[in-house]
Write a protein that holds these residues in place. Structure first.
Motif, PDB file in Angstrom:
ATOM      1  N   GLY A 127       0.842  -1.192   0.000  1.00  0.00           N
ATOM      2  CA  GLY A 127       0.000   0.000   0.000  1.00  0.00           C
ATOM      3  C   GLY A 127       0.872   1.234   0.000  1.00  0.00           C
ATOM      4  O   GLY A 127       2.095   1.154   0.055  1.00  0.00           O
ATOM      5  N   GLY A 128       0.241   2.390  -0.131  1.00  0.00           N
ATOM      6  CA  GLY A 128       0.973   3.651  -0.060  1.00  0.00           C
ATOM      7  C   GLY A 128       0.104   4.643   0.695  1.00  0.00           C
ATOM      8  O   GLY A 128      -1.120   4.511   0.707  1.00  0.00           O
ATOM      9  N   TRP A 129       0.729   5.622   1.330  1.00  0.00           N
ATOM     10  CA  TRP A 129      -0.029   6.569   2.145  1.00  0.00           C
ATOM     11  C   TRP A 129      -0.512   7.746   1.321  1.00  0.00           C
ATOM     12  O   TRP A 129       0.234   8.340   0.555  1.00  0.00           O
ATOM     13  CB  TRP A 129       0.838   7.082   3.305  1.00  0.00           C
ATOM     14  CG  TRP A 129       1.110   6.016   4.311  1.00  0.00           C
ATOM     15  CD1 TRP A 129       2.218   5.233   4.396  1.00  0.00           C
ATOM     16  CD2 TRP A 129       0.239   5.609   5.368  1.00  0.00           C
ATOM     17  NE1 TRP A 129       2.102   4.357   5.442  1.00  0.00           N
ATOM     18  CE2 TRP A 129       0.895   4.563   6.062  1.00  0.00           C
ATOM     19  CE3 TRP A 129      -1.041   6.004   5.806  1.00  0.00           C
ATOM     20  CZ2 TRP A 129       0.321   3.928   7.160  1.00  0.00           C
ATOM     21  CZ3 TRP A 129      -1.604   5.367   6.903  1.00  0.00           C
ATOM     22  CH2 TRP A 129      -0.927   4.339   7.568  1.00  0.00           C
ATOM     23  N   ARG A 130      -1.784   8.086   1.495  1.00  0.00           N
ATOM     24  CA  ARG A 130      -2.349   9.262   0.839  1.00  0.00           C
ATOM     25  C   ARG A 130      -3.422   9.834   1.753  1.00  0.00           C
ATOM     26  O   ARG A 130      -4.420   9.182   2.018  1.00  0.00           O
ATOM     27  CB  ARG A 130      -2.945   8.853  -0.511  1.00  0.00           C
ATOM     28  CG  ARG A 130      -3.388  10.023  -1.377  1.00  0.00           C
ATOM     29  CD  ARG A 130      -2.208  10.668  -2.070  1.00  0.00           C
ATOM     30  NE  ARG A 130      -2.601  11.953  -2.672  1.00  0.00           N
ATOM     31  CZ  ARG A 130      -1.765  12.806  -3.237  1.00  0.00           C
ATOM     32  NH1 ARG A 130      -0.475  12.537  -3.294  1.00  0.00           N
ATOM     33  NH2 ARG A 130      -2.196  13.938  -3.748  1.00  0.00           N
ATOM     34  N   ARG A 131      -3.197  11.046   2.203  1.00  0.00           N
ATOM     35  CA  ARG A 131      -4.111  11.746   3.101  1.00  0.00           C
ATOM     36  C   ARG A 131      -4.502  10.893   4.308  1.00  0.00           C
ATOM     37  O   ARG A 131      -5.677  10.746   4.634  1.00  0.00           O
ATOM     38  CB  ARG A 131      -5.367  12.178   2.356  1.00  0.00           C
ATOM     39  CG  ARG A 131      -5.411  13.678   2.246  1.00  0.00           C
ATOM     40  CD  ARG A 131      -6.461  14.226   1.334  1.00  0.00           C
ATOM     41  NE  ARG A 131      -5.812  15.063   0.337  1.00  0.00           N
ATOM     42  CZ  ARG A 131      -5.867  14.877  -0.946  1.00  0.00           C
ATOM     43  NH1 ARG A 131      -6.536  13.887  -1.448  1.00  0.00           N
ATOM     44  NH2 ARG A 131      -5.225  15.680  -1.757  1.00  0.00           N
ATOM     45  N   GLY A 132      -3.483  10.285   4.921  1.00  0.00           N
ATOM     46  CA  GLY A 132      -3.709   9.550   6.156  1.00  0.00           C
ATOM     47  C   GLY A 132      -4.301   8.167   5.967  1.00  0.00           C
ATOM     48  O   GLY A 132      -4.521   7.433   6.927  1.00  0.00           O
ATOM     49  N   LYS A 133      -4.588   7.803   4.732  1.00  0.00           N
ATOM     50  CA  LYS A 133      -5.152   6.473   4.479  1.00  0.00           C
ATOM     51  C   LYS A 133      -4.184   5.653   3.642  1.00  0.00           C
ATOM     52  O   LYS A 133      -3.341   6.201   2.944  1.00  0.00           O
ATOM     53  CB  LYS A 133      -6.458   6.595   3.688  1.00  0.00           C
ATOM     54  CG  LYS A 133      -7.573   7.274   4.432  1.00  0.00           C
ATOM     55  CD  LYS A 133      -8.922   6.825   3.844  1.00  0.00           C
ATOM     56  CE  LYS A 133     -10.074   7.604   4.427  1.00  0.00           C
ATOM     57  NZ  LYS A 133     -10.186   8.967   3.842  1.00  0.00           N
ATOM     58  N   VAL A 134      -4.372   4.325   3.687  1.00  0.00           N
ATOM     59  CA  VAL A 134      -3.523   3.462   2.878  1.00  0.00           C
ATOM     60  C   VAL A 134      -4.253   3.125   1.575  1.00  0.00           C
ATOM     61  O   VAL A 134      -5.386   2.646   1.589  1.00  0.00           O
ATOM     62  CB  VAL A 134      -3.176   2.162   3.642  1.00  0.00           C
ATOM     63  CG1 VAL A 134      -2.453   1.182   2.726  1.00  0.00           C
ATOM     64  CG2 VAL A 134      -2.326   2.482   4.864  1.00  0.00           C
ATOM     65  N   LEU A 135      -3.599   3.395   0.452  1.00  0.00           N
ATOM     66  CA  LEU A 135      -4.149   2.966  -0.837  1.00  0.00           C
ATOM     67  C   LEU A 135      -3.795   1.500  -1.024  1.00  0.00           C
ATOM     68  O   LEU A 135      -2.617   1.136  -0.954  1.00  0.00           O
ATOM     69  CB  LEU A 135      -3.515   3.741  -1.989  1.00  0.00           C
ATOM     70  CG  LEU A 135      -3.749   5.235  -2.094  1.00  0.00           C
ATOM     71  CD1 LEU A 135      -2.923   5.799  -3.254  1.00  0.00           C
ATOM     72  CD2 LEU A 135      -5.224   5.520  -2.323  1.00  0.00           C
ATOM     73  N   PRO A 136      -4.780   0.644  -1.290  1.00  0.00           N
ATOM     74  CA  PRO A 136      -4.502  -0.796  -1.388  1.00  0.00           C
ATOM     75  C   PRO A 136      -3.905  -1.174  -2.749  1.00  0.00           C
ATOM     76  O   PRO A 136      -4.594  -1.700  -3.613  1.00  0.00           O
ATOM     77  CB  PRO A 136      -5.873  -1.432  -1.177  1.00  0.00           C
ATOM     78  CG  PRO A 136      -6.835  -0.403  -1.683  1.00  0.00           C
ATOM     79  CD  PRO A 136      -6.203   0.954  -1.515  1.00  0.00           C
ATOM     80  N   LEU A 137      -2.633  -0.910  -2.929  1.00  0.00           N
ATOM     81  CA  LEU A 137      -2.027  -1.082  -4.254  1.00  0.00           C
ATOM     82  C   LEU A 137      -1.989  -2.544  -4.693  1.00  0.00           C
ATOM     83  O   LEU A 137      -2.294  -2.862  -5.842  1.00  0.00           O
ATOM     84  CB  LEU A 137      -0.615  -0.483  -4.271  1.00  0.00           C
ATOM     85  CG  LEU A 137      -0.523   1.002  -3.883  1.00  0.00           C
ATOM     86  CD1 LEU A 137       0.919   1.480  -3.950  1.00  0.00           C
ATOM     87  CD2 LEU A 137      -1.400   1.853  -4.790  1.00  0.00           C
ATOM     88  N   LYS A 138      -1.590  -3.424  -3.773  1.00  0.00           N
ATOM     89  CA  LYS A 138      -1.468  -4.839  -4.169  1.00  0.00           C
ATOM     90  C   LYS A 138      -2.831  -5.409  -4.550  1.00  0.00           C
ATOM     91  O   LYS A 138      -2.953  -6.173  -5.517  1.00  0.00           O
ATOM     92  CB  LYS A 138      -0.833  -5.640  -3.016  1.00  0.00           C
ATOM     93  CG  LYS A 138      -0.770  -7.148  -3.231  1.00  0.00           C
ATOM     94  CD  LYS A 138       0.105  -7.540  -4.427  1.00  0.00           C
ATOM     95  CE  LYS A 138       0.513  -8.998  -4.448  1.00  0.00           C
ATOM     96  NZ  LYS A 138      -0.552  -9.969  -4.567  1.00  0.00           N
ATOM     97  N   GLU A 139      -3.858  -5.023  -3.803  1.00  0.00           N
ATOM     98  CA  GLU A 139      -5.201  -5.506  -4.110  1.00  0.00           C
ATOM     99  C   GLU A 139      -5.599  -5.101  -5.540  1.00  0.00           C
ATOM    100  O   GLU A 139      -6.165  -5.897  -6.291  1.00  0.00           O
ATOM    101  CB  GLU A 139      -6.150  -4.847  -3.106  1.00  0.00           C
ATOM    102  CG  GLU A 139      -7.430  -5.575  -2.853  1.00  0.00           C
ATOM    103  CD  GLU A 139      -8.279  -4.778  -1.861  1.00  0.00           C
ATOM    104  OE1 GLU A 139      -7.812  -4.539  -0.715  1.00  0.00           O
ATOM    105  OE2 GLU A 139      -9.387  -4.353  -2.255  1.00  0.00           O
ATOM    106  N   THR A 140      -5.282  -3.864  -5.907  1.00  0.00           N
ATOM    107  CA  THR A 140      -5.610  -3.382  -7.251  1.00  0.00           C
ATOM    108  C   THR A 140      -4.795  -4.139  -8.300  1.00  0.00           C
ATOM    109  O   THR A 140      -5.320  -4.538  -9.345  1.00  0.00           O
ATOM    110  CB  THR A 140      -5.330  -1.861  -7.346  1.00  0.00           C
ATOM    111  OG1 THR A 140      -5.989  -1.239  -6.254  1.00  0.00           O
ATOM    112  CG2 THR A 140      -5.836  -1.281  -8.638  1.00  0.00           C
ATOM    113  N   VAL A 141      -3.515  -4.375  -7.989  1.00  0.00           N
ATOM    114  CA  VAL A 141      -2.671  -5.127  -8.926  1.00  0.00           C
ATOM    115  C   VAL A 141      -3.212  -6.546  -9.097  1.00  0.00           C
ATOM    116  O   VAL A 141      -3.236  -7.085 -10.213  1.00  0.00           O
ATOM    117  CB  VAL A 141      -1.200  -5.132  -8.458  1.00  0.00           C
ATOM    118  CG1 VAL A 141      -0.382  -6.182  -9.202  1.00  0.00           C
ATOM    119  CG2 VAL A 141      -0.579  -3.750  -8.650  1.00  0.00           C
ATOM    120  N   ASP A 142      -3.667  -7.155  -8.004  1.00  0.00           N
ATOM    121  CA  ASP A 142      -4.209  -8.516  -8.117  1.00  0.00           C
ATOM    122  C   ASP A 142      -5.357  -8.569  -9.121  1.00  0.00           C
ATOM    123  O   ASP A 142      -5.439  -9.479  -9.944  1.00  0.00           O
ATOM    124  CB  ASP A 142      -4.690  -9.019  -6.752  1.00  0.00           C
ATOM    125  CG  ASP A 142      -3.527  -9.464  -5.875  1.00  0.00           C
ATOM    126  OD1 ASP A 142      -2.455  -9.804  -6.442  1.00  0.00           O
ATOM    127  OD2 ASP A 142      -3.662  -9.466  -4.644  1.00  0.00           O
TER     128      ASP A 142
END
Ligand code: WT7
Length: 652
Positions: A198-213
């Protein structure tokens, strides 16, 4: 399809302010005067191959020298033919070999506040390990690797590691959807994807791996996925396909020579959305791009060894490629990299970073500047910005009033501003003030860099007179130019080289004033045609933004029985009350500023404008709304879908 009506555009804007380089700045600059700039520009134009050839020999490391500077079979360019070099070597090894391994390369700050600093020697070691990890997963020269990562040092490391082994990276901005990733993986035939949990954006985690899956379910060419642990969230790992970064990279050997690569070895593909149709994979290659990114960085940002340089762009855009990674690192700069949002935890995050890290050169986009203006000066005033010496902007035209705000509030009237015009396709900056040499005019990108010869033409390819708007073209190849659209050379030829014979068509309108200053007037497709007068979007928008109540504005044409097109504008306000009174006032204001012809017929107030994820106003969608049509064009690059719905229901 570019507008065919002749190219001529009427200019209605009058900008008279002129800001010469501060004498203290000029005295220490690389290029110190207008005379010096002009003589360099003339010398280059007199013999372009010699100019670029000499520069390539001086600035790049060559495993084998080239024997031909340019082989040009329009529209196919080959630069530095026969030479062997390596983009990663030029950015990293070269400095270590030259004894500067202990200089700082990257100062990184995560959104939660974590920090990391890497010297050039440490960067070299990380890049070698990552390159070995790529090899261990079967990546070889010519393979495509997609990177879908947060702005962490590992993103730069992964780009450089690809370059080191001759693999082609395709960075996909970590805000794009699974669909967009899959489309890019498939178009490029990517074999590997590197992402993070994931990556941080405005205090939240963007679920990058989930999107890649989700994307990998539709990406048949992808064999492996490397996952950086960034956010610490639990993610699904598919055995044999998915590997943790710390397993494959951290344990790898830190010995790995940079591959000597032919000059024209593809370095990266970067997808850019055309206004319609599928995204174009813009292809850049090794030697020409490396040279162009390095030299333009040194010129435009007047680089000095003690600079702390911060470009706020994400590596998912060309600005992040050329002016976070390849340009500054090739120049041995100290590069600041920040992971997150400008307003987290509060609206002064950027100024807090500038103050703490003593940033000297700051490069951002007009969309960000307009947001700072809207948030209010008090956020800036809380911080000591006296370390800044130079400011830059890129991505869209900057309205003169936004320029003045940047100059006064951020630059304290001390720092030159470089308004840099270029494109994903051009690889690097094409027109910009050289800050020690060229006096600036708010809203103008001023002059072409040495080696760049622009021409403004009508649809017959004839140059238009001074102060007349027309199509902006480039008359000669340059080392940083795109080499094609991935997998579609016909489209490359058609989009950039067919409408004006012998010249590169940029797709923007521009005019050149009596002082030889260039003014970008917006995209060719966005021109308004009112009663036979062709008006540029930026001029109407700038007139609106010069009203104290207005934060942002977008102007589009809508069909009109008598006039052909009427002027429809969408306006976001600072603090003011929307309503008929302000509407009348704004109409009058535009009339006073630029004349009755450009006076808006429709004014709509809105909370926000539709923008691309890189922050450009999407006028195409506004055009549909102004005409009362459903948005028919491609909306996949829209940053915030709800803006469109709100705009449609805003019809008060
Ligand atoms: C288009 C290219 C170049 C890196 C970021 C955008 C517009 C860019 C300026 C400027 C007026 C500008 C043009 C150009 N643009 N810089 N300084 N003044 N317009 O790259 O996404 O490829 O977009 O951005 O329309 O053609 P890009």
């Amino acid at each position: 399809m570019a507008d065919q009506s002749g190219g001529g555009i009427d200019t209605v804007m009058h900008e008279e302010r002129l800001f010469p380089p501060p004498p203290e700045f000029a005295a220490q600059a690389r290029i110190k005067s207008m005379e010096e700039y002009e003589s360099l520009w003339r010398k280059a134009a007199a013999d372009l191959p010699k100019f670029w050839g000499d520069m390539a020999r001086d600035e790049l490391h060559w495993f084998e020298p080239f024997d031909e500077t340019l082989r040009w079979n329009e529209p196919v360019a080959e630069w530095f033919v026969g030479g062997k070099t390596n983009a990663c070597y030029n950015c990293v090894d070269k400095h270590v070999v030259e004894g500067h391994g202990d200089r700082t390369a990257i100062i990184w700050e995560g959104e939660p506040g974590d920090e990391r600093t890497l010297t050039y020697a440490e960067l070299l070691s990380e890049v070698r390990k990552c390159a070995n990890a790529l090899k261990s997963l079967g990546i070889r020269a010519g393979d495509v690797v997609s990177l879908y990562m947060p702005m962490t040092p590992e993103l730069a490391i992964a780009m450089l590691a690809c370059a080191r082994v001759g693999a082609i990276h395709s960075v996909i901005f970590a805000g794009f959807s699974a669909e967009a990733i899959a489309e890019r993986n498939n178009d490029a035939g990517a074999k590997l994807v590197i992402t993070a949990d994931g990556g941080w954006r405005r205090g939240k985690v963007l679920p990058l791996k989930e999107t890649v899956d989700k994307a990998l379910a539709k990406s048949s060419t992808v064999e492996h996925c490397i996952v950086l642990k960034r956010a610490g969230d639990v993610v699904a790992m598919q055995e044999d396909r998915d590997h943790w970064w710390h397993d494959v990279v951290d344990g790898a050997s830190d010995q790995c020579p940079a591959e000597p690569l032919d000059s024209e070895t593809p370095l990266f593909i970067l997808y850019t959305s055309g206004s319609t149709g599928k995204p174009k994979g813009i292809k850049h290659t090794t030697a020409g791009y490396s040279l162009y990114a390095k030299k333009t960085f040194q010129w435009v940002f007047d680089h000095r060894d003690d600079d702390v340089y911060w470009c706020t762009a994400d590596c998912g855009w060309i600005t992040g490629h050329s002016y976070v990674v390849y340009g500054p690192l090739a120049a041995g700069a100290k590069v600041l990299m920040y992971e997150g949002a400008p307003n987290h935890p509060a609206e002064d995050r950027f100024w807090d970073i500038v103050e703490r890290h003593k940033v000297t050169v700051f490069y951002t986009a007009p969309t960000a500047i307009r947001a700072f203006i809207k948030w209010g000066d008090e956020w800036v005033e809380k911080h000591d910005l006296s370390s800044l010496r130079l400011l830059g902007t890129v991505g869209e035209g900057i309205n003169p009033e936004a320029w003045m705000w940047y100059h006064k509030v951020i630059g304290n009237e001390r720092c030159p501003i470089v308004d840099t015009w270029w494109q994903t396709e051009t690889g690097g900056i094409m027109m910009s003030p050289l800050p020690g040499a060229i006096a600036t005019k708010p809203g103008s990108c001023t002059k072409p860099l040495p080696g760049i010869v622009p021409a403004i033409v009508d649809s017959d390819g004839h140059e238009v007179p001074t102060d007349q708007g027309g199509w902006l073209t480039v008359t000669h190849p340059w080392p940083g130019m795109l080499r094609g659209i991935w997998g579609d050379m016909d489209r490359y030829q058609e989009v950039y080289w067919s409408q004006v014979p012998g010249k590169y068509l940029a797709g923007d309108n521009a005019r050149c004033d009596v002082d030889g200053y260039y003014w970008i007037m917006g995209r060719i497709d966005d021109v308004l045609n009112v009663s036979g007068h062709r008006l540029s979007t930026i001029e109407i928008e700038s007139a609106l933004v010069s009203h104290p109540a207005v934060a942002e504005a977008a102007a589009v044409g809508r069909p009109h029985d008598l006039k052909g097109e009427a002027v429809a504008v969408f306006v976001t306000l600072k603090q003011a009350e929307p309503g008929d009174e302000l509407r009348t006032e704004l109409r009058q204001h535009v009339r006073n500023e630029i004349g009755a012809l450009a006076q808006p017929d429709d004014i709509r107030f809105t909370g926000s404008l539709p923008k691309t994820r890189s922050g450009k106003i999407m006028r195409r969608l506004l055009k549909d709304i102004a005409a009362g049509r459903e948005a028919v064009g491609d909306t996949t690059t829209l940053e915030d879908y709800s803006v469109l719905a709100r705009l449609r229901s805003d019809d008060e």
